[in-house]
Motif scaffolding. Structure first.
Motif, PDB file in Angstrom:
ATOM      1  N   LYS A 108      -2.379   6.630  -0.896  1.00  0.00           N
ATOM      2  CA  LYS A 108      -3.630   7.254  -1.336  1.00  0.00           C
ATOM      3  C   LYS A 108      -4.108   8.343  -0.373  1.00  0.00           C
ATOM      4  O   LYS A 108      -4.618   9.374  -0.790  1.00  0.00           O
ATOM      5  CB  LYS A 108      -4.712   6.191  -1.508  1.00  0.00           C
ATOM      6  CG  LYS A 108      -4.466   5.206  -2.660  1.00  0.00           C
ATOM      7  CD  LYS A 108      -5.640   4.253  -2.808  1.00  0.00           C
ATOM      8  CE  LYS A 108      -5.461   3.311  -4.002  1.00  0.00           C
ATOM      9  NZ  LYS A 108      -4.450   2.283  -3.731  1.00  0.00           N
TER      10      LYS A 108
ATOM     11  N   SER B 100      -1.311   3.070  -6.029  1.00  0.00           N
ATOM     12  CA  SER B 100      -0.561   3.859  -5.050  1.00  0.00           C
ATOM     13  C   SER B 100      -0.703   3.295  -3.637  1.00  0.00           C
ATOM     14  O   SER B 100      -1.786   2.866  -3.229  1.00  0.00           O
ATOM     15  CB  SER B 100      -1.059   5.307  -5.054  1.00  0.00           C
ATOM     16  OG  SER B 100      -0.478   6.043  -3.986  1.00  0.00           O
TER      17      SER B 100
ATOM     18  N   ASP C 232       2.087   8.358  -7.674  1.00  0.00           N
ATOM     19  CA  ASP C 232       0.944   8.418  -6.753  1.00  0.00           C
ATOM     20  C   ASP C 232      -0.108   9.398  -7.256  1.00  0.00           C
ATOM     21  O   ASP C 232      -1.307   9.119  -7.228  1.00  0.00           O
ATOM     22  CB  ASP C 232       1.419   8.856  -5.356  1.00  0.00           C
ATOM     23  CG  ASP C 232       2.403   7.885  -4.747  1.00  0.00           C
ATOM     24  OD1 ASP C 232       2.057   6.700  -4.628  1.00  0.00           O
ATOM     25  OD2 ASP C 232       3.518   8.314  -4.395  1.00  0.00           O
TER      26      ASP C 232
END
Length: 414
Positions: free
Chosen positions: A313, A310, A92
């Motif tokens: 976010k 991701s 991420d």
């Protein structure tokens, strides 16, 4: 800190896969920032080790968030990022060295950052610019890095040197005086090997030279660049610097013994000297890069970026905000001595009062950023080769840079 590994062959072999799998990002529905979730984070080198402790503090304040930090060595970082991007398995949040971000933004692997949350005015210009590509910001500056001159003050007295060299001419004179007074080498600069260019930047930028302009023009063999390389390689020709260094060479050891009297180093060298050579305390100092046309150093450091794929976010942005606001940056400096990218962190404490910090801040304000070029690693490898050829006396500075220029022209993205 721009301490990267060159893995150009891997980048080339996977570039087409990245174009197909990473462009635009799929991501799906993003989980709300306050939902229970796990953030995956990759960070490199010492930062990767230290960040786990910060993550624990963050989890205490944000109990719904679990932060899983994976430390990765700088020597394999680029390879792992490329492979993960090709497989749609980037974390991420990831630390991006200055030479990486442009490449991955160009591939579509990164999410543009929210410039309302993260504002350019809060960061050193050189730090912010490293996170920009094609008119958008993809990275939030985490810490910055540059180079200054380290010199032995006790040996300077013996050599008849009463102040730090202020000009490039004075730097050469000081190197000669140190050597006459007993140092084996007056100055340590890199003659060969990976990222020799980082040692050369101080000479190149201070002479007003560049490798590639911001608008994508190769100028590696300009008169100013040639002048800078002639000056740089004169130290090897005159025996003032070692003509070869082994991989992993630690200049602080020779600095401690006095075999090396001066070197251009980063902020982490202060900690290495203090920790490993306490008897050297009070016998060395730092100064800004000596002036040629100007005093300019390279800008390095790292940004924090979010994967375009991701699903976390919002939470990723909040974690990055925690790490990069003034409070987070001050805390990170205390833990690592990495220079804060957020200028507001420099307004209090040691960062505001320590004379050494003033040297770093002044140098950072004039530091030069590498242009946004996806093939920058390949481009600088051509300069590395030119430095080695000229340093070993195999060819002239001009001939070496002429060859590099012809190679670089085909690598530039306009």
């Amino acid at each position: 800190m721009n301490r990267r590994a060159t893995t150009a062959a891997i980048a080339v072999s996977l570039a087409s896969a990245l174009t197909l799998t990473a462009c635009g990002g799929s991501g799906g529905d993003s989980v709300a920032a306050d939902a229970k979730q796990t953030l995956t984070v990759w960070a490199m080198g010492t930062e990767g080790e230290k960040l786990a402790d910060v993550a624990k503090d963050y989890e205490k304040a944000n109990p719904k968030i679990t932060v899983k930090v994976t430390p990765i060595g700088w020597d394999v970082a680029h390879q792992k990022l490329v492979a993960a991007a090709a497989a749609n398995k980037l974390p991420d949040v990831m630390q991006m060295g200055g030479s990486y971000l442009t490449e991955f933004a160009d591939m579509g692997a990164l999410e543009p950052i929210d410039t309302k949350t993260f504002q350019e005015k809060d960061y050193f210009p050189a730090g912010w610019e490293q996170g920009e590509y094609d008119g958008k910001a993809y990275g939030v500056p985490w810490y910055v890095d540059t180079r200054v001159l380290y010199y032995r003050t006790d040996l300077a007295e013996k050599a008849g040197i009463d102040k730090a060299p202020a000009t490039m001419a004075e730097l050469k004179q000081a190197a000669e005086k140190y050597q006459k007074a007993g140092s084996r080498y007056g100055l340590s600069i890199q003659p060969n090997g990976l990222d020799s260019v980082q040692s050369f930047y101080q000479f190149l930028y201070s002479a007003g030279g560049e490798i590639v302009t911001k608008d994508g023009k190769a100028v590696a063999n300009s008169p100013k660049a040639v002048k800078a390389l002639e000056n740089y390689t004169s130290y090897f020709k005159d025996g003032l610097a070692a003509k070869s260094v082994r991989p992993g060479y630690d200049v602080t050891k020779d600095f401690n013994t006095g075999n090396v009297a001066m070197f251009f180093g980063g902020p982490w060298h202060m900690g290495l000297l203090d920790d490993n050579y306490p008897n050297l305390k009070g016998k060395w100092a730092i100064a800004n890069v000596p002036t040629d046309e100007t005093s300019a150093s390279m800008a390095g450091g790292s940004s924090l970026a979010v994967s375009s794929d991701s699903e976390h976010k919002a939470a990723a942005q909040e974690f990055i905000q925690y790490l990069t606001d003034a409070k987070g940056q001050s805390d990170w400096f205390e833990r690592t001595k990495d220079l804060p990218a957020n200028v507001n962190a420099w307004k209090s404490g040691e960062l505001a009062t320590d004379p050494n910090m003033k040297v770093w801040k002044t140098q950072m304000e004039s530091a030069r950023v590498s242009p946004s070029q996806p093939k920058w690693t390949e481009i600088t490898s051509k300069i590395d080769a030119a430095i080695e050829k000229a340093a070993q006396g195999k060819t002239s500075a001009k001939a070496a840079l002429d060859e590099a220029q012809s190679q670089i022209e085909g690598l530039i993205q306009k």
